[in-house]
Motif scaffolding. Structure first.
Motif, mmCIF file in Angstrom:
data_model
loop_
_atom_site.group_PDB
_atom_site.id
_atom_site.type_symbol
_atom_site.label_atom_id
_atom_site.label_comp_id
_atom_site.label_asym_id
_atom_site.label_seq_id
_atom_site.Cartn_x
_atom_site.Cartn_y
_atom_site.Cartn_z
ATOM 1 N N TRP A 109 26.929 33.973 34.993
ATOM 2 C CA TRP A 109 27.240 34.735 33.787
ATOM 3 C C TRP A 109 26.995 36.196 34.083
ATOM 4 O O TRP A 109 25.960 36.555 34.641
ATOM 5 N N VAL A 110 27.949 37.054 33.704
ATOM 6 C CA VAL A 110 27.858 38.488 33.944
ATOM 7 C C VAL A 110 28.001 39.207 32.612
ATOM 8 O O VAL A 110 28.888 38.897 31.827
ATOM 9 N N ALA A 111 27.116 40.169 32.345
ATOM 10 C CA ALA A 111 27.169 40.961 31.122
ATOM 11 C C ALA A 111 27.279 42.432 31.483
ATOM 12 O O ALA A 111 26.721 42.878 32.474
ATOM 13 N N GLY A 112 28.014 43.176 30.663
ATOM 14 C CA GLY A 112 28.159 44.597 30.924
ATOM 15 C C GLY A 112 29.077 45.256 29.930
ATOM 16 O O GLY A 112 29.154 44.854 28.775
ATOM 17 N N ILE A 113 29.790 46.246 30.404
ATOM 18 C CA ILE A 113 30.710 47.020 29.573
ATOM 19 C C ILE A 113 32.105 46.875 30.155
ATOM 20 O O ILE A 113 32.304 47.059 31.363
ATOM 21 N N ALA A 114 33.078 46.561 29.301
ATOM 22 C CA ALA A 114 34.458 46.370 29.747
ATOM 23 C C ALA A 114 34.992 47.641 30.397
ATOM 24 O O ALA A 114 34.684 48.744 29.952
ATOM 25 N N THR A 115 35.780 47.478 31.455
ATOM 26 C CA THR A 115 36.343 48.640 32.134
ATOM 27 C C THR A 115 37.485 49.253 31.335
ATOM 28 O O THR A 115 37.870 50.380 31.572
ATOM 29 N N HIS A 116 38.031 48.511 30.386
ATOM 30 C CA HIS A 116 39.057 49.060 29.500
ATOM 31 C C HIS A 116 38.429 49.240 28.109
ATOM 32 O O HIS A 116 37.543 48.500 27.727
ATOM 33 N N GLY A 117 38.836 50.228 27.385
ATOM 34 C CA GLY A 117 38.249 50.474 26.072
ATOM 35 C C GLY A 117 37.096 51.453 26.177
ATOM 36 O O GLY A 117 36.810 52.009 27.230
ATOM 37 N N ASP A 118 36.434 51.669 25.078
ATOM 38 C CA ASP A 118 35.369 52.654 24.994
ATOM 39 C C ASP A 118 34.036 51.966 24.707
ATOM 40 O O ASP A 118 33.738 51.632 23.554
ATOM 41 N N LEU A 119 33.261 51.725 25.747
ATOM 42 C CA LEU A 119 31.935 51.103 25.637
ATOM 43 C C LEU A 119 31.966 49.757 24.923
ATOM 44 O O LEU A 119 31.129 49.456 24.072
ATOM 45 N N VAL A 120 32.948 48.931 25.257
ATOM 46 C CA VAL A 120 33.083 47.605 24.667
ATOM 47 C C VAL A 120 32.196 46.622 25.437
ATOM 48 O O VAL A 120 32.388 46.434 26.638
ATOM 49 N N PRO A 121 31.200 45.986 24.762
ATOM 50 C CA PRO A 121 30.364 44.999 25.451
ATOM 51 C C PRO A 121 31.219 43.826 25.926
ATOM 52 O O PRO A 121 32.184 43.443 25.259
ATOM 53 N N ALA A 122 30.859 43.256 27.053
ATOM 54 C CA ALA A 122 31.617 42.136 27.597
ATOM 55 C C ALA A 122 30.692 41.154 28.302
ATOM 56 O O ALA A 122 29.706 41.544 28.910
ATOM 57 N N VAL A 123 31.020 39.872 28.186
ATOM 58 C CA VAL A 123 30.312 38.802 28.891
ATOM 59 C C VAL A 123 31.374 37.927 29.542
ATOM 60 O O VAL A 123 32.359 37.561 28.903
ATOM 61 N N THR A 124 31.194 37.611 30.801
ATOM 62 C CA THR A 124 32.149 36.795 31.547
ATOM 63 C C THR A 124 31.419 35.675 32.252
ATOM 64 O O THR A 124 30.327 35.861 32.765
ATOM 65 N N ARG A 125 32.035 34.486 32.278
ATOM 66 C CA ARG A 125 31.460 33.339 32.987
ATOM 67 C C ARG A 125 32.363 32.999 34.163
ATOM 68 O O ARG A 125 33.580 32.917 34.028
ATOM 69 N N PHE A 126 31.744 32.814 35.304
ATOM 70 C CA PHE A 126 32.443 32.359 36.495
ATOM 71 C C PHE A 126 31.983 30.926 36.758
ATOM 72 O O PHE A 126 30.792 30.692 36.979
ATOM 73 N N PRO A 127 32.895 29.950 36.718
ATOM 74 C CA PRO A 127 32.491 28.554 36.852
ATOM 75 C C PRO A 127 31.996 28.168 38.248
ATOM 76 O O PRO A 127 31.212 27.251 38.393
ATOM 77 N N GLY A 128 32.424 28.857 39.287
ATOM 78 C CA GLY A 128 31.996 28.501 40.646
ATOM 79 C C GLY A 128 32.609 27.183 41.078
ATOM 80 O O GLY A 128 33.504 26.651 40.442
ATOM 81 N N THR A 129 32.101 26.656 42.174
ATOM 82 C CA THR A 129 32.574 25.374 42.685
ATOM 83 C C THR A 129 31.375 24.472 42.888
ATOM 84 O O THR A 129 30.314 24.919 43.304
ATOM 85 N N SER A 130 31.530 23.225 42.591
ATOM 86 C CA SER A 130 30.411 22.295 42.740
ATOM 87 C C SER A 130 30.310 21.809 44.176
ATOM 88 O O SER A 130 31.303 21.731 44.891
ATOM 89 N N ARG A 131 29.117 21.480 44.572
ATOM 90 C CA ARG A 131 28.894 20.916 45.913
ATOM 91 C C ARG A 131 29.003 19.418 45.835
ATOM 92 O O ARG A 131 28.524 18.786 44.911
#
Length: 58
Positions: free
Chosen positions: A35-57
């Motif tokens: 899980w990654v949290a930060g500020i969107a690169t588009h827009g003006d100081l828009v909070p953003a959270v993104t989930r990367f599912p990854g790969t299972s072993r």
């Protein structure tokens, strides 16, 4: 630049960036999720959270 681990190839590979300026991140215990949290690169100081599912072993 964003990297992800390619387990079958046993190396890091460049991947698509998360589209945010990363301010923090965490993993999910006993999973390959990131899980990654930060500020969107588009827009003006828009909070953003993104989930990367990854790969299972297996």
């Amino acid at each position: 630049m964003a990297l992800h681990w390619n387990a079958p190839a046993e190396r890091w590979q460049q991947t698509t960036g998360p589209g945010i300026v990363v301010r923090g991140f965490t993993t999910v215990p006993k999973s390959s999720q990131l899980w990654v949290a930060g500020i969107a690169t588009h827009g003006d100081l828009v909070p953003a959270v993104t989930r990367f599912p990854g790969t299972s072993r297996r």
